[in-house]
Design an enzyme around this catalytic site. Structure first.
Site, short mmCIF file in Angstrom:
data_model
loop_
_atom_site.label_atom_id
_atom_site.label_comp_id
_atom_site.label_asym_id
_atom_site.label_seq_id
_atom_site.Cartn_x
_atom_site.Cartn_y
_atom_site.Cartn_z
N ASP A 197 0.98 -0.99 0.19
CA ASP A 197 0.00 0.06 0.13
C ASP A 197 0.69 1.20 0.00
O ASP A 197 1.76 1.32 0.73
CB ASP A 197 -0.75 -0.16 1.27
CG ASP A 197 -1.96 1.24 1.38
OD1 ASP A 197 -2.77 1.13 0.79
OD2 ASP A 197 -1.39 2.26 2.39
N GLU A 234 2.10 -0.56 -4.88
CA GLU A 234 0.77 0.39 -5.23
C GLU A 234 1.44 1.78 -5.49
O GLU A 234 2.16 2.62 -4.54
CB GLU A 234 -0.09 0.52 -4.10
CG GLU A 234 -1.20 1.44 -4.62
CD GLU A 234 -2.47 0.55 -5.09
OE1 GLU A 234 -2.13 -0.33 -5.65
OE2 GLU A 234 -3.29 1.19 -5.10
C1 LM2 Z 1 -3.88 3.45 -0.74
N1 LM2 Z 1 -3.16 3.14 -1.44
O1 LM2 Z 1 -1.79 3.71 -1.72
C2 LM2 Z 1 -4.97 2.91 -0.26
O2 LM2 Z 1 -5.34 1.94 -1.33
C3 LM2 Z 1 -6.22 3.74 0.14
O3 LM2 Z 1 -7.44 2.90 0.02
C4 LM2 Z 1 -5.76 4.37 1.15
O4 LM2 Z 1 -6.73 5.51 1.58
C5 LM2 Z 1 -4.42 5.10 1.29
N2 LM2 Z 1 -3.41 4.40 0.49
C6 LM2 Z 1 -3.85 5.02 2.49
O5 LM2 Z 1 -3.61 3.90 2.92
C7 LM2 Z 1 -8.11 5.04 2.40
C8 LM2 Z 1 -8.98 6.11 2.19
C9 LM2 Z 1 -8.63 7.40 2.74
C10 LM2 Z 1 -8.72 6.99 4.09
C11 LM2 Z 1 -7.33 6.39 4.41
C12 LM2 Z 1 -6.78 6.13 5.88
O6 LM2 Z 1 -9.30 6.19 0.59
O7 LM2 Z 1 -10.03 8.16 2.55
O8 LM2 Z 1 -8.46 8.28 4.89
O9 LM2 Z 1 -7.51 4.90 3.65
O10 LM2 Z 1 -7.97 5.38 6.55
C13 LM2 Z 1 -9.56 8.59 6.10
C14 LM2 Z 1 -10.38 9.70 5.92
C15 LM2 Z 1 -9.51 11.14 5.68
C16 LM2 Z 1 -8.42 11.22 7.00
C17 LM2 Z 1 -7.71 10.02 7.15
C18 LM2 Z 1 -6.82 10.11 8.47
O11 LM2 Z 1 -11.16 9.50 4.75
O12 LM2 Z 1 -10.36 12.11 5.70
O13 LM2 Z 1 -7.64 12.24 6.72
O14 LM2 Z 1 -8.62 8.96 7.09
O15 LM2 Z 1 -7.67 9.95 9.75
C19 LM2 Z 1 -7.90 13.28 7.59
#
Ligand code: LM2
Ligand code: CA
Length: 474
Positions: A197, A234
């Site tokens: 990731d 990734e």
């Molecule tokens: C990836 N690949 O490089 C993953 O495929 C992707 O799904 C991940 O994001 C990202 N990298 C980090 O591992 C997902 C999602 C984000 C989410 C993060 C962390 O797309 O929206 O972020 O996982 O859970 C969320 C909130 C965001 C917040 C963050 C930290 O949406 O608003 O940032 O958590 O609390 C303030």
């Protein structure tokens, strides 16, 4: 075959998103092994944040690690080990989604899915343990707010916090050893490799050091001695920033997101399919690229027609995946989703206490209960046999395209055709030896004449795909 030392000549992995370990084990035994899939990329198995405040138990809580203990929404360590052993026993490999660029996001504290305490603002993750010195020093990040916000600058991309996720300092021996320890623990259980990731957000030399310290694959689990784990990195490179997939060559397969765009356009307009691999776009070499029609991220950010295909447009999706498996470029991964409607955040199908629901198989061998199981759709899983029978060196030739039909040979080994709409009855040139073959999709017999021509008939308007290959049947 397509080079992957853990795959034993098989050429397709699937990403089962958010499945429980008990279900993956059953799926290996009841379907994946017979269908010829190499293996399964599973959701992160390590301890993650349990998020209820912003949204109840979103899928993305698993991208916020708390420790490397193997207790997650998909199950316990015992269940994980049982899955790996049962899948290996039927020749299906497990690839772990490894989240090692960062830990949980700032502002979060409490207990993870294995019960470990943590406090992100204090950079304190005692379950590993990691403390403040294990996170990238803030003065190494050139952005004003400490977050990644300039993809034109590799220091910003790699040293700043990705969406405020606490960024591990991969240059240190301790972080390298901790990650390699996690990788080795998994490899010792019998895992065959990893999807890394956010590899784009890690310095290649840091990741390489972690990989170098990781054990060889476990010979007791059926791997040849001295086999290195297989890595899928990734790296989101759309010609839009300073970091390129080429920087990761030699470390494993790199994700090729430009392929997602190309195949989506190509299914809209068949004339563009000949260019799905476009070196002029900087796309990774065939023997370096991991190609896929969609993944869990871009299937959630669809911008409309011509953008990423997904299960939401089933006929176009089947054409995109069938074409992907037929054409020569790259090592292939197929998505297996749960349906999420318009809700970006919603987690997998679940019970009232939010624990993940089991996958249900109906009388047609399709999935129910919110699980989409694209990997069981007939024209998708049947094309796995076709790809397994090919060699990457076969390339493609006898290419034919008009607005509604695309067809090509894979050297002397195979021939593929698909149509956009209606039905088809037309003669094509193949490179195949004369003889009788079975279309792997419709199971109809066809004859390749002594001049190599074949009369192709496609009547199934929902799965308008035809494929024959030497040594394959339906
Ligand atoms: C990836 N690949 O490089 C993953 O495929 C992707 O799904 C991940 O994001 C990202 N990298 C980090 O591992 C997902 C999602 C984000 C989410 C993060 C962390 O797309 O929206 O972020 O996982 O859970 C969320 C909130 C965001 C917040 C963050 C930290 O949406 O608003 O940032 O958590 O609390 C303030
Ligand atoms: Ca980083």
């Amino acid at each position: 075959g397509y080079e992957n030392p853990a795959c034993d000549g098989k050429t397709v992995v699937i990403q089962v998103f958010e499945w429980k370990w008990t279900d993956v084990a059953l799926e290996c035994e009841r379907f994946l092994s017979q269908a010829g899939y190499c293996g399964v990329q599973v959701s992160p198995p390590n301890e993650h944040a349990v998020i209820t405040a912003d949204y109840p138990y979103p899928w993305w809580q698993r991208y916020q690690p708390i420790s490397y203990k193997l207790v997650s929404r998909s199950g316990t360590e015992e269940e994980f080990i049982d899955m790996v052993h049962r899948c290996n026993a039927v020749g299906v490999r497990i690839f772990v989604d490894a989240v090692v660029n960062h830990m949980a996001g700032l502002g979060r504290q409490g207990y993870g899915s294995a019960g470990s305490p943590f406090d992100s603002d204090a950079l304190d993750f005692p379950g590993v343990p990691y403390g403040p010195e294990d996170f990238t020093p803030r003065d190494l990040c050139p952005s004003g707010d400490g977050n990644v916000n300039n993809y034109g600058d590799p220091y910003n991309v790699r040293n700043c916090y990705l969406v405020s996720l606490c960024d591990l300092y991969g240059a240190t021996d301790y972080v390298r050893q901790s990650v390699a320890g996690y990788f080795s623990k998994l490899v010792d259980i019998g895992v065959a490799g990893f999807r890394v990731d956010a590899a784009k957000h890690m310095w290649p030399e840091d990741l390489q050091a972690m990989m170098d310290m990781t054990h060889d694959l476990n010979t007791d689990q059926g791997f040849p001695s001295n086999t290195r784990p297989f890595f899928m990195l990734e790296v989101v490179d759309r010609n839009d920033g300073a970091v390129t997939v080429q920087e990761y060559y030699g470390m494993g397969r790199v994700t090729e997101f430009r392929y997602c765009q190309k195949i989506a356009w190509g299914v809209q307009n068949f004339e563009q399919l000949a260019g799905v691999y476009d070196p002029g776009w900087g796309m990774a070499d065939s023997d370096k690229a991991l190609v896929f029609v969609d993944n869990h991220d871009n299937q959630r950010s669809n911008g409309g027609p011509g953008d990423t295909l997904s299960y939401k447009w089933p006929k176009d999706y089947r054409l995109g995946v069938a074409f992907t498996l037929a054409q020569p470029y790259g090592f292939t991964r197929i998505m297996s989703s749960y349906s999420f409607g318009d809700d970006y955040d919603v987690g997998p199908p679940h019970l009232s206490d939010y624990t993940t629901a089991s996958v249900v198989i109906d009388g047609d061998n399709q999935c129910e209960g919110g699980w989409v199981c694209e990997h069981r759709w007939p024209s998708i899983y049947k094309m796995v046999r076709f790809r397994n029978a090919m060699e990457e060196t076969d390339g493609w030739d006898n290419y034919y395209c008009d607005g509604n039909v695309v067809a090509f040979s894979r050297g002397t080994r195979g021939f593929f055709a698909m149509i956009k709409s209606g039905t088809l009855s037309q003669t094509f040139q193949t490179g195949m030896p004369a003889g009788t073959y079975e279309d792997v999709v419709s199971c109809q017999s066809v004859t390749v004449q002594s001049d190599g021509t074949v009369q192709v008939t496609i009547t199934n308007e929902e799965e308008p795909v035809f494929a024959i290959c030497v040594g394959c049947d339906c």
